[in-house]
Design an enzyme around this catalytic site. Structure first.
Site, PDB file in Angstrom:
ATOM      1  N   ASP A   1       0.833  -1.208   0.000  1.00 48.56           N
ATOM      2  CA  ASP A   1       0.000   0.000   0.000  1.00 48.56           C
ATOM      3  C   ASP A   1       0.865   1.256   0.000  1.00 48.56           C
ATOM      4  O   ASP A   1       1.854   1.359   0.728  1.00 48.56           O
ATOM      5  CB  ASP A   1      -0.891  -0.028   1.252  1.00 48.56           C
ATOM      6  CG  ASP A   1      -1.895   1.099   1.296  1.00 48.56           C
ATOM      7  OD1 ASP A   1      -2.417   1.481   0.232  1.00 48.56           O
ATOM      8  OD2 ASP A   1      -2.172   1.597   2.410  1.00 48.56           O
TER       9      ASP A   1
ATOM     10  N   GLY B   1      -8.743   6.108   3.284  1.00 50.85           N
ATOM     11  CA  GLY B   1      -9.210   6.921   4.402  1.00 50.85           C
ATOM     12  C   GLY B   1     -10.578   6.502   4.910  1.00 50.85           C
ATOM     13  O   GLY B   1     -11.315   7.319   5.487  1.00 50.85           O
TER      14      GLY B   1
END
Length: 282
Positions: free
Chosen positions: A83, A206
């Site tokens: 990531d 997020g």
């Protein structure tokens, strides 16, 4: 069960309008908890190691070996993903170690430079059979593309995907990284427009800042891969604080890390239910 390719999890979920939970791992207990939670939910899952987590451990290989071993021992499909890698060298390390996908993040660059850098990574990764996620961004601001006011333009997103050949696209629709509260305001109309314009699965970063009901709505409007990190850390830390507060003399790390791991597994099961992540059963 052998480790599963990320595309083999995400692509059918996108077609079926299901969400896929992609949970960030910091230490071994996170990986164990995420898989245990996915097994309880009967859902596939993605284990993610970020560039920040790699920096914390000092190198990718040791923590990657542990995460890959946990994935391969699971009874549900589990993919392992790199990531937010800003380094092509780190991407190459992940490919060599056996990751099934990477997220290359050149979003801090101007658009055309982002396209060139991402396309080069895609070419190398696809040659190795590795799936690639990327994102659009803007110069300036700590969060870049994930600053609360940032929004992805559907036309630009479609051009980016066509030019780079990425397999999934992270888009800005109202979330921000590391939110400690779950009150992000998502632009659902924009999610639907992006889904219509972009031919690959959409990724929501997020997501810890998004309330349960809005996560479900985001999936219904076209999001597929949903990245969650801070929420698991919040749950893990809360459980550890509770145990240590109840017994200030406790020194055996297993007796407080274990409850943290259990709490995260429970939360992963719950979140996968919110996302509708379980595959259909006959």
């Amino acid at each position: 069960m052998p480790q599963t390719g990320t595309g083999a999890i995400v692509t059918p979920a996108a077609s079926a309008a299901r969400g896929v939970g992609a949970f960030n791992v910091i230490q071994l207990e996170h990986a164990q908890a995420v898989v245990a939670g996915a097994e309880a939910a009967g859902a596939p899952v993605i284990l993610q190691l970020s560039e920040n987590a790699v920096r914390y451990h000092g190198a990718l290989a040791p923590i990657a070996a542990a995460v890959l071993a946990v994935a391969r021992a699971a009874t549900v499909p589990v993919a392992v993903h790199l990531d937010h890698a800003t380094s092509a060298e780190l991407v190459a390390d992940a490919v060599e170690l056996g990751f099934s996908s990477v997220m290359f993040d050149a979003s801090a660059l101007p658009y055309r430079e982002n396209v060139r850098a991402t396309a080069a990574v895609v070419e190398r990764c696809h040659a190795a059979g590795v799936w690639v996620e990327a994102e659009l961004g803007e110069v300036g601001g700590k969060d870049g593309v994930h600053a609360p006011g940032a929004r992805t333009d559907p036309g630009e997103a479609a051009d980016f995907v066509a030019t780079t050949g990425v397999d999934a696209l992270a888009v800005a629709v109202g979330t921000s990284h590391a939110m400690a509260t779950r009150d992000a305001v998502l632009d659902f109309e924009l999610i639907a427009r992006l889904r219509a314009a972009v031919p690959v699965p959409l990724v929501l970063h997020g997501s810890s800042g998004v309330a349960d009901g809005h996560l479900a709505r985001a999936v219904a409007h076209g999001m597929t891969k949903v990245n969650i990190a801070t929420q698991l850390n919040r749950v893990f830390t809360g459980a550890v604080r509770y145990v240590l507060g109840a017994d200030p003399g406790l020194v055996d790390t297993r007796r407080y890390l274990g409850p943290g791991r259990t709490a995260v597994a429970t939360e992963v099961t719950r979140l996968l239910g919110v996302l509708g992540a379980a595959t259909a059963r006959s």
